[in-house]
Scaffold this active site. Structure first.
Site, PDB file in Angstrom:
ATOM      1  N   SER A 264       0.843  -1.201  -0.058  1.00  0.00           N
ATOM      2  CA  SER A 264      -0.016  -0.014   0.138  1.00  0.00           C
ATOM      3  C   SER A 264       0.955   1.250   0.131  1.00  0.00           C
ATOM      4  O   SER A 264       1.778   0.998   0.717  1.00  0.00           O
ATOM      5  CB  SER A 264      -0.850  -0.018   1.501  1.00  0.00           C
ATOM      6  OG  SER A 264      -0.218   0.274   2.427  1.00  0.00           O
ATOM      7  N   ASP A 265       0.522   2.364  -0.599  1.00  0.00           N
ATOM      8  CA  ASP A 265       1.080   3.526  -0.473  1.00  0.00           C
ATOM      9  C   ASP A 265       0.653   3.974   0.792  1.00  0.00           C
ATOM     10  O   ASP A 265      -0.095   3.680   1.543  1.00  0.00           O
ATOM     11  CB  ASP A 265       0.537   4.491  -1.207  1.00  0.00           C
ATOM     12  CG  ASP A 265       1.599   5.704  -1.775  1.00  0.00           C
ATOM     13  OD1 ASP A 265       2.250   6.011  -0.962  1.00  0.00           O
ATOM     14  OD2 ASP A 265       1.415   6.396  -2.603  1.00  0.00           O
ATOM     15  N   TRP A 266       1.542   4.888   1.483  1.00  0.00           N
ATOM     16  CA  TRP A 266       1.399   5.304   3.121  1.00  0.00           C
ATOM     17  C   TRP A 266       0.214   5.899   3.209  1.00  0.00           C
ATOM     18  O   TRP A 266      -0.051   7.224   2.792  1.00  0.00           O
ATOM     19  CB  TRP A 266       2.558   6.029   3.205  1.00  0.00           C
ATOM     20  CG  TRP A 266       3.879   5.211   3.668  1.00  0.00           C
ATOM     21  CD1 TRP A 266       4.415   5.412   5.061  1.00  0.00           C
ATOM     22  CD2 TRP A 266       4.389   4.194   3.230  1.00  0.00           C
ATOM     23  NE1 TRP A 266       5.479   4.599   4.974  1.00  0.00           N
ATOM     24  CE2 TRP A 266       5.564   3.817   3.981  1.00  0.00           C
ATOM     25  CE3 TRP A 266       4.425   3.552   1.928  1.00  0.00           C
ATOM     26  CZ2 TRP A 266       6.324   2.694   3.500  1.00  0.00           C
ATOM     27  CZ3 TRP A 266       5.075   2.494   1.594  1.00  0.00           C
ATOM     28  CH2 TRP A 266       6.019   2.175   2.291  1.00  0.00           C
TER      29      TRP A 266
END
Length: 740
Positions: A264-266
């Site tokens: 996941s992106d942050w």
């Protein structure tokens, strides 16, 4: 008593040996293949251990399995260099003194080289720096399509064309992973603007998705063998892309056979059930609102942490999805930190600086050069003007911000080359800050003079100079070339237009060097004889720019995007589809890509719009001629390939390079198609007077389009043309052929 003591120690020793046997580190038996070792480790793991390795334990690490000998997995930004370490639980710097790096040119510059060999060297060098810093996953490269020049993150990507991006990303991934460091290709997918990136729901046709926005990701996975993919913040079909059924499960994992890890992106994860069911494997950066301080050490509260474990314990979920995620993470570890065959790394080596400088040299684009103003003539007096001549550009811009061991500014580079022949005037004041997440430039750029005073000083000095070189453009501040926000306007900031207009009135040899990752408006272009696109060039910026301006290096870069005269010449803006429309009473923006497959030069061709500078455009200090284009056959079968040969001659007085570009035109199709599409290219280096035959080969895929009526790639029999030239607007030769 003595016998009891001996018995106790013997019993303890035996129990210890038994424990070691049961929990022997998996990596000790390297005779087994990776999949066997993965299954072996999976059988040994407890539920808690499985849950622990699919979510973060710190800002940039996830837990290993200590009992089985698996170390923690460490990720790091970014695509242009290894970002300095931050504190365990915060974004601020850890305060280390050994985490500086080589800052490589931004990926727009790499794409502008049109040189896949340099992309491989870039990836290898970055991999060696990551190894030295014990990083297992590099969060890059970025390959989202340049749909609008307002996108604040375009500088991190590889341009507007899916074929160019595909050919440049594959060797980058292969080079990086040859060092045992995973590439995490991002941001998958449709992350084409930054403003409201967490709320944008992209509405796009299946054709545009497949033909424009997915091909580079497909190549990174199926050809590059990428070990990780990062989901994007935005939504597609009303699902966040970090847990998107269509993009992650159906296309990436099932259709493309991706066996790596979806990260996941942050802050990109929003729901436990969707994350579990829809393809997310490793959750990072969730916190409370995604990106800023939430509950300290909140990692056990992540969507795929205790909430996931609780659903399993309650019988609402089985462990089948969990085991598949764990397999992928274990496989990633086997390929990286559990790979005992990885080479040694190196940091800030001379070889890495040479690669950075070479990429910068080949990526710099000579856009305009009337009267052959460039290169500088010997002993010329040069006035350098502009804040971008002195401002460090490696700090800031978002997650690609770096702590470079050094950064040579354009002014430094020219003074090193020309000594006392160089003078300087500030010209304009832009962003005088120089800090990002605790990294500081150490520069004091404060200047309280008014715009008129700064312009007046530059004009006065320009009167007596042989050349005036304005280093302008954008920087990495908010609403410029920076993550998190898009640009607010197409024009140059900080009264740069007024500065240029004043300078051309007193000096005929004004050179504008645009430092940016994006196109900008140039209302004064007819009055400025020379324009250079200077990108964000990293550690060796000043030296590379000096090399080109003085003629030590002949420029050979070509634009990886179309440079429009005005914003309305872009399809996303002409159709009114950017930045989308807010839904009533919902925190979602629907952004419909109404220009469909007509992005960049495809839109310009369709609407007969002449850009300021065409896709693929780039001048040289020499000239080239193209002759005698031929095909090795006139018909191509469905499973065959077709090669074209063209003669290229350096007709000038200095050695140089040019890129031969091959576009394909479908003369009759059951669905609308672009006028032409890039399908092959080759960069060729020639000595003065040298002639060389250049061979370009295409296959059936180059003739195909995605037929959304039947949901598959199709190449219809009939007539086609191969258009060979030096840019999308500079076609020199046409060869007709047929698909059987």
């Amino acid at each position: 008593m003595r016998k009891a003591i001996v018995t106790f120690f013997l019993t303890t020793l035996v129990m210890g040996l038994q424990a070691q046997t049961l929990d022997k580190p998996v990596y000790l038996d390297e005779s087994k293949d990776i999949e066997t070792r993965v299954e072996d480790a999976l059988r040994r793991m407890t539920l808690d251990e499985k849950i622990a390795i699919i979510h973060a334990q710190s800002k940039f690490s996830s837990a290993g399995v200590k009992r089985l000998g698996f170390p923690d997995l460490w990720t790091d930004d970014g695509p242009h260099g290894v970002r300095p370490d931050v504190l365990w639980d915060e974004w601020e710097q850890a305060g280390q003194t050994n985490d500086s790096c080589v800052a490589f040119p931004a990926l727009t510059c790499l794409a502008a080289t049109w040189n896949p060999c340099l992309s491989r060297a870039y990836g290898e060098s970055l991999g060696e720096e990551a190894l030295y810093r014990n990083k297992n996953v590099m969060l890059g490269p970025g390959i989202n399509i340049n749909r609008t020049p307002l996108n604040g993150r375009n500088f991190e990507y590889m341009g507007e064309d899916p074929w160019l991006a595909s050919r440049m990303v594959v060797p980058y991934v292969q080079g990086l992973q040859s060092k045992g460091v995973a590439a995490c290709v991002k941001h998958y997918a449709l992350n084409n603007d930054e403003e409201y990136r967490h709320q944008v729901n992209v509405i796009v046709s299946d054709r545009a998705l497949r033909e424009i926005y997915l091909p580079a990701f497909h190549a990174a996975v199926t050809e590059g063998g990428a070990w990780a993919i990062m989901g994007a913040y935005n939504l597609y079909k009303n699902q966040h892309n970090c847990h998107n059924e269509v993009l992650l499960n159906r296309i990436l994992k099932q259709e493309w056979g991706f066996d790596g890890v979806v990260i996941s992106d942050w802050g990109g994860t929003h729901n436990t059930l969707e994350a579990v069911k829809n393809g997310l494997d490793l959750e990072f950066g969730t916190w409370t609102d995604g990106l800023t301080m939430g509950a300290t050490n909140a990692y056990d509260n992540y969507y795929m942490a205790q909430p996931y474990r609780q659903l399993i314990n309650e019988g609402k979920l089985t462990t089948s999805e969990l085991d598949e995620k764990v397999r992928r993470v274990l496989r990633l570890m086997m390929r990286t930190n559990m790979n005992r065959q990885r080479p040694y790394g190196s940091l800030c080596s001379e070889a890495h600086y040479q690669v950075a400088r070479k990429v910068a040299q080949e990526g710099i684009v000579l856009l305009k050069n009337d009267r052959q103003v460039l290169p500088f003539r010997p002993n010329a007096r040069v006035l350098v003007v502009g804040e971008n001549a002195i401002k460090m550009m490696t700090v800031g811009g978002g997650s690609s911000s770096l702590k470079a061991q050094h950064e040579i500014s354009p002014l430094q580079g020219l003074r090193e080359r020309l000594a006392d022949k160089v003078d300087y005037a500030r010209g304009y004041v832009g962003d005088t800050t120089g800090a990002y997440n605790g990294v500081t430039t150490g520069q004091d750029l404060a200047d309280k003079r008014s715009a008129s005073e700064l312009i007046a000083e530059a004009v006065e000095k320009a009167r007596n100079a042989d050349y005036v070189v304005v280093f302008g453009g954008l920087n990495k501040s908010n609403h410029q070339d920076c993550e998190g926000h898009d640009r607010k306007e197409y024009g140059l900031p900080y009264a740069q237009d007024e500065l240029v207009e004043a300078l051309v009135k007193v000096n005929k040899n004004v050179v504008f060097v645009n430092i940016s990752g994006n196109a900008v408006a140039m209302p004064w272009i007819s009055r400025v004889p020379a324009v250079v696109q200077g990108w964000f060039l990293g550690s060796e910026a000043g030296l590379a720019l000096a090399d080109v301006l003085t003629g030590e290096v002949n420029p050979s870069g070509s634009l990886p995007f179309t440079w429009p005269v005005r914003l309305e010449d872009c399809g996303a803006h002409a159709t009114g589809s950017y930045p989308g429309t807010w839904r009533t009473n919902e925190r979602v923006i629907d952004e419909e890509y109404k220009e469909d497959i007509y992005v960049g030069y495809r839109w310009a061709d369709k609407n007969r719009i002449k850009p300021l500078f065409a896709f693929g455009h780039g001048l040289s200090y020499t000239t080239f001629r193209m002759d005698g284009a031929t095909a090795d056959k006139r018909e191509i079968a469905a499973d065959d390939s077709l090669s074209f040969t063209v003669s290229v001659t350096n007709t000038g007085q200095v050695a140089g390079a040019t890129t031969i570009q091959l576009y394909v035109a479908d003369k009759k199709c059951s669905l609308p198609r672009p006028e032409k599409e890039l399908k092959a290219f080759k960069k060729v280096f020639l000595q003065p007077g040298e002639q060389r035959d250049v061979r370009l080969t295409i296959g059936r895929s180059a003739l195909s389009f995605f037929d959304d009526r039947i949901q598959q790639w199709t190449a219809e029999p009939g007539d086609f043309e191969a258009l060979l030239g030096f840019s999308a607007n500079d076609i020199k030769k046409t060869v007709r052929f047929r698909l059987k």
